[in-house]
Design a protein around this motif. Structure first.
Motif, mmCIF file in Angstrom:
data_model
loop_
_atom_site.group_PDB
_atom_site.id
_atom_site.type_symbol
_atom_site.label_atom_id
_atom_site.label_comp_id
_atom_site.label_asym_id
_atom_site.label_seq_id
_atom_site.Cartn_x
_atom_site.Cartn_y
_atom_site.Cartn_z
ATOM 1 N N GLU A 50 0.824 -1.215 0.000
ATOM 2 C CA GLU A 50 0.000 0.000 0.000
ATOM 3 C C GLU A 50 0.854 1.260 0.000
ATOM 4 O O GLU A 50 0.414 2.317 -0.455
ATOM 5 N N VAL A 51 2.056 1.182 0.540
ATOM 6 C CA VAL A 51 2.945 2.343 0.643
ATOM 7 C C VAL A 51 4.197 2.140 -0.192
ATOM 8 O O VAL A 51 4.593 2.994 -0.982
ATOM 9 N N SER A 52 4.845 0.986 -0.003
ATOM 10 C CA SER A 52 6.092 0.714 -0.705
ATOM 11 C C SER A 52 6.308 -0.784 -0.750
ATOM 12 O O SER A 52 5.990 -1.497 0.205
ATOM 13 N N ALA A 53 6.838 -1.261 -1.861
ATOM 14 C CA ALA A 53 7.169 -2.682 -1.971
ATOM 15 C C ALA A 53 8.541 -2.935 -1.346
ATOM 16 O O ALA A 53 9.414 -2.065 -1.327
ATOM 17 N N LEU A 54 8.737 -4.151 -0.852
ATOM 18 C CA LEU A 54 9.992 -4.500 -0.198
ATOM 19 C C LEU A 54 11.182 -4.307 -1.133
ATOM 20 O O LEU A 54 12.250 -3.868 -0.693
ATOM 21 N N GLU A 55 11.025 -4.620 -2.418
ATOM 22 C CA GLU A 55 12.146 -4.468 -3.341
ATOM 23 C C GLU A 55 12.554 -2.993 -3.473
ATOM 24 O O GLU A 55 13.739 -2.693 -3.685
ATOM 25 N N THR A 56 11.599 -2.075 -3.312
ATOM 26 C CA THR A 56 11.923 -0.645 -3.312
ATOM 27 C C THR A 56 12.695 -0.288 -2.049
ATOM 28 O O THR A 56 13.686 0.452 -2.082
ATOM 29 N N ASP A 57 12.237 -0.811 -0.895
ATOM 30 C CA ASP A 57 12.953 -0.575 0.358
ATOM 31 C C ASP A 57 14.380 -1.122 0.276
ATOM 32 O O ASP A 57 15.321 -0.519 0.802
ATOM 33 N N ALA A 58 14.548 -2.263 -0.370
ATOM 34 C CA ALA A 58 15.881 -2.870 -0.466
ATOM 35 C C ALA A 58 16.831 -1.975 -1.258
ATOM 36 O O ALA A 58 18.029 -1.904 -0.943
ATOM 37 N N ARG A 59 16.302 -1.300 -2.282
ATOM 38 C CA ARG A 59 17.169 -0.372 -3.030
ATOM 39 C C ARG A 59 17.603 0.791 -2.138
ATOM 40 O O ARG A 59 18.750 1.241 -2.202
ATOM 41 N N ALA A 60 16.693 1.263 -1.284
ATOM 42 C CA ALA A 60 17.051 2.335 -0.343
ATOM 43 C C ALA A 60 18.082 1.842 0.675
ATOM 44 O O ALA A 60 18.975 2.597 1.087
ATOM 45 N N MET A 61 17.994 0.570 1.052
ATOM 46 C CA MET A 61 18.998 0.006 1.960
ATOM 47 C C MET A 61 20.382 0.008 1.316
ATOM 48 O O MET A 61 21.389 0.262 1.979
ATOM 49 N N THR A 62 20.414 -0.276 0.026
ATOM 50 C CA THR A 62 21.687 -0.235 -0.696
ATOM 51 C C THR A 62 22.279 1.163 -0.645
ATOM 52 O O THR A 62 23.492 1.336 -0.430
ATOM 53 N N HIS A 63 21.435 2.168 -0.836
ATOM 54 C CA HIS A 63 21.916 3.554 -0.763
ATOM 55 C C HIS A 63 22.483 3.854 0.628
ATOM 56 O O HIS A 63 23.512 4.523 0.764
#
Length: 294
Positions: A233-246
């Motif tokens: 509803e807000v963000s998919a886990l794969e999107t969060d994982a890209r932010a973790m990489t950053h």
């Protein structure tokens, strides 16, 4: 009928926390008996009106309610199992730190000897005892808790969690997981900002705002966990994982320890590999709900 607002109480174990517990009962007007292996630790309490018992057995016999706060569960059972201690008919609340298995085992042990037993956990530091900020958790049969609820209120905000004796210890552990996770995340952020000359005092209000914002997500995320359904509803886990990489890359570029964000990413990557990349962050409960890979 006993007036529970001034009912007698016993405290066994007078470390920093035990002394704080006994002092709170005294301030609230409860006749308080204390016992400790090293009697000198009782001196200030006795000067304040506490009665010093000569033996653990005498301490238990002095009051309808006994609070125990020792170093560990082995010490509790060694003390209560002594030949001069009569447990039958007593009510014991064990506020010693331990785990849920120890709590359940000790409850069975005490109940076999005729005691009414409750296990508990103190979510506070000693100076907070006796104020609403001190949260005291209890678990065990509610009929054993209710007669003493007013007495226990002298210690702070008193909560009964349920009949399972292990619940207080489990809540305690879950609370520690929250505490250390928040503090470690704040310290990582502080370390990053210090490289730009921003001190911890300046960063703290922003960090507090972020922590409060994340806390507001919990009720909705809890519904997803309980339902076992995690729509993005807000963000998919794969999107969060890209932010973790950053976050990892920024930490490494600054010369800051990146172990914590790497752990975030490692857990997320396992969930993505299992096919959960399109779901929302709480799907990671599946990873936290099983042992870490060997």
């Amino acid at each position: 009928m006993t007036d529970t607002t001034t009912a007698p109480v016993t405290v066994i174990g007078l470390g920093l926390m035990g002394r704080a517990l006994a002092a709170a009962f005294l301030r609230a007007g409860h006749p308080t008996t204390v016992w400790n292996r090293t009697t000198s630790k009782a001196a200030e309490l006795v000067a304040g009106g506490a009665r010093l018992a000569t033996t653990p057995g005498a301490a238990l016999a002095a009051s309808p309610l006994t609070i125990i706060c020792l170093t560990d569960y082995t010490a509790v059972r060694d003390l209560l199992g002594a030949s001069d201690v009569e447990l039958s008919g007593s009510t014991v609340i064990n506020l010693t730190s331990g785990d849920s298995a120890q709590a359940r085992e000790t409850a069975r042990w005490a109940e076999q000897r005729g005691a009414r037993y409750l296990d508990g956990a103190i979510m506070a530091v000693p100076p907070a005892i006796g104020t609403p900020d001190a949260v005291i958790l209890h678990s065990g049969p509610r009929p054993d808790f209710e007669p003493h609820e007013a007495t226990l209120a002298a210690l702070g905000t008193v909560t009964h969690l349920g009949a399972d004796h292990g619940l207080a210890s489990l809540y305690d552990a879950a609370g520690l997981a929250m505490m250390w996770s928040v503090l470690n995340a704040w310290l990582l952020g502080t370390a990053m900002l210090r490289t730009a000359g921003v001190d911890a005092v300046t960063y703290a209000p922003f960090a507090r705002m972020m922590a409060a914002g994340v806390a507001d997500w919990l009720p909705g995320y809890a519904e997803q966990v309980d339902a076992g359904s995690f729509p993005a509803e807000v963000s998919a886990l794969e999107t969060d994982a890209r932010a973790m990489t950053h976050l990892i890359e920024q930490s490494e570029a600054l010369g800051v320890n990146a172990e914590l964000p790497r752990l975030f990413k490692e857990i997320a990557d396992r969930a993505i590999a299992a096919g959960h990349g399109g779901e929302q962050y709480p799907v990671l409960i599946e990873e936290f709900g099983r042992p870490a890979p060997g």
